[in-house]
Design a protein around this motif. Structure first.
Motif, mmCIF file in Angstrom:
data_model
loop_
_atom_site.group_PDB
_atom_site.id
_atom_site.type_symbol
_atom_site.label_atom_id
_atom_site.label_comp_id
_atom_site.label_asym_id
_atom_site.label_seq_id
_atom_site.Cartn_x
_atom_site.Cartn_y
_atom_site.Cartn_z
ATOM 1 N N UNK A 180 25.726 87.153 -96.694
ATOM 2 C CA UNK A 180 23.833 86.468 -96.369
ATOM 3 C C UNK A 180 23.828 85.672 -96.003
ATOM 4 N N UNK A 181 22.266 85.492 -95.359
ATOM 5 C CA UNK A 181 21.821 83.698 -95.271
ATOM 6 C C UNK A 181 20.644 84.316 -95.094
ATOM 7 N N UNK A 182 19.475 83.334 -95.628
ATOM 8 C CA UNK A 182 17.907 83.320 -96.298
ATOM 9 C C UNK A 182 17.048 81.956 -94.524
ATOM 10 N N UNK A 183 16.338 82.903 -94.033
ATOM 11 C CA UNK A 183 15.879 81.600 -93.161
ATOM 12 C C UNK A 183 14.661 80.837 -93.625
ATOM 13 N N UNK A 184 14.181 80.116 -93.672
ATOM 14 C CA UNK A 184 12.826 80.106 -94.294
ATOM 15 C C UNK A 184 11.722 80.974 -93.803
ATOM 16 N N UNK A 185 11.551 81.311 -95.631
ATOM 17 C CA UNK A 185 10.470 82.135 -94.973
ATOM 18 C C UNK A 185 10.289 83.837 -95.362
ATOM 19 N N UNK A 186 11.741 83.681 -95.113
ATOM 20 C CA UNK A 186 12.102 84.980 -94.969
ATOM 21 C C UNK A 186 12.789 85.424 -96.273
ATOM 22 N N UNK A 187 13.265 86.730 -96.365
ATOM 23 C CA UNK A 187 14.251 87.167 -97.409
ATOM 24 C C UNK A 187 15.191 86.610 -97.414
ATOM 25 N N UNK A 188 16.529 87.212 -98.011
ATOM 26 C CA UNK A 188 17.879 86.657 -97.949
ATOM 27 C C UNK A 188 18.433 88.412 -97.276
ATOM 28 N N UNK A 189 19.303 88.102 -96.630
ATOM 29 C CA UNK A 189 20.012 88.875 -95.503
ATOM 30 C C UNK A 189 21.589 89.524 -95.426
ATOM 31 N N UNK A 190 21.856 90.317 -94.938
ATOM 32 C CA UNK A 190 23.208 90.785 -95.139
ATOM 33 C C UNK A 190 23.717 90.667 -93.791
ATOM 34 N N UNK A 191 24.673 89.616 -93.297
ATOM 35 C CA UNK A 191 25.849 89.211 -91.864
ATOM 36 C C UNK A 191 26.281 89.785 -92.150
ATOM 37 N N UNK A 192 27.450 89.889 -92.300
ATOM 38 C CA UNK A 192 28.498 90.288 -92.355
ATOM 39 C C UNK A 192 29.478 90.959 -93.431
ATOM 40 N N UNK A 193 30.221 91.504 -93.408
ATOM 41 C CA UNK A 193 30.969 92.146 -94.230
ATOM 42 C C UNK A 193 33.043 92.477 -94.443
ATOM 43 N N UNK A 194 33.452 92.438 -95.405
ATOM 44 C CA UNK A 194 35.117 92.415 -95.045
ATOM 45 C C UNK A 194 35.327 93.088 -96.692
ATOM 46 N N UNK A 195 36.309 93.666 -96.156
ATOM 47 C CA UNK A 195 36.409 94.982 -97.497
ATOM 48 C C UNK A 195 37.738 94.586 -97.478
ATOM 49 N N UNK A 196 38.247 94.643 -98.830
ATOM 50 C CA UNK A 196 39.940 94.333 -99.878
ATOM 51 C C UNK A 196 40.887 94.486 -98.655
ATOM 52 N N UNK A 197 40.010 95.866 -97.664
ATOM 53 C CA UNK A 197 42.046 95.948 -96.853
ATOM 54 C C UNK A 197 41.295 95.478 -94.900
#
Length: 115
Positions: free
Chosen positions: A37-54
């Protein structure tokens, strides 16, 4: 107690690369879908990338083709290879499970991309 420790951030120029790492402890890492996830200045935390267990991956549109998420279950570590960095990628980057758990947030690692 769950600990997620991010590292690898820094200051780079536009077009540069960074590789972020997140070392996990206190969870059965290999069974969890992990995410950056990332959080830019003045913004909400946002999802960037995911990886499953597989090992299946998904990305937000803004980073597709530039970022690659991977994991090493033997090391309980998830990575984010960031290429072609842009000033708009500037943010604090965090890892967590997906869906995220509030109590798992670490300190994050700062990524700053200069133009």
């Amino acid at each position: 107690q769950v600990q997620l420790v991010e590292s690898g951030g820094g200051l780079v120029q536009t077009g540069g690369s960074l590789r972020l790492s997140c070392a996990a402890s206190g969870i059965i890492f290999r069974f969890n879908t992990m995410a950056w996830y990332h959080q830019a200045p003045g913004k909400q935390r946002q999802l960037v990338a995911i990886i499953t267990s597989g090992g299946s991956t998904d990305y937000v549109d803004s980073v597709k083709g530039r970022f690659t998420i991977s994991r090493d279950n033997a090391k309980n570590t998830v990575y984010l290879q960031m290429n072609g960095l842009k000033p708009e990628d500037t943010a604090v980057y965090y890892c967590n499970t997906f869906p995220m758990k509030t109590s798992y947030w670490g300190q994050g690692t700062q990524v700053t991309v200069s133009s």
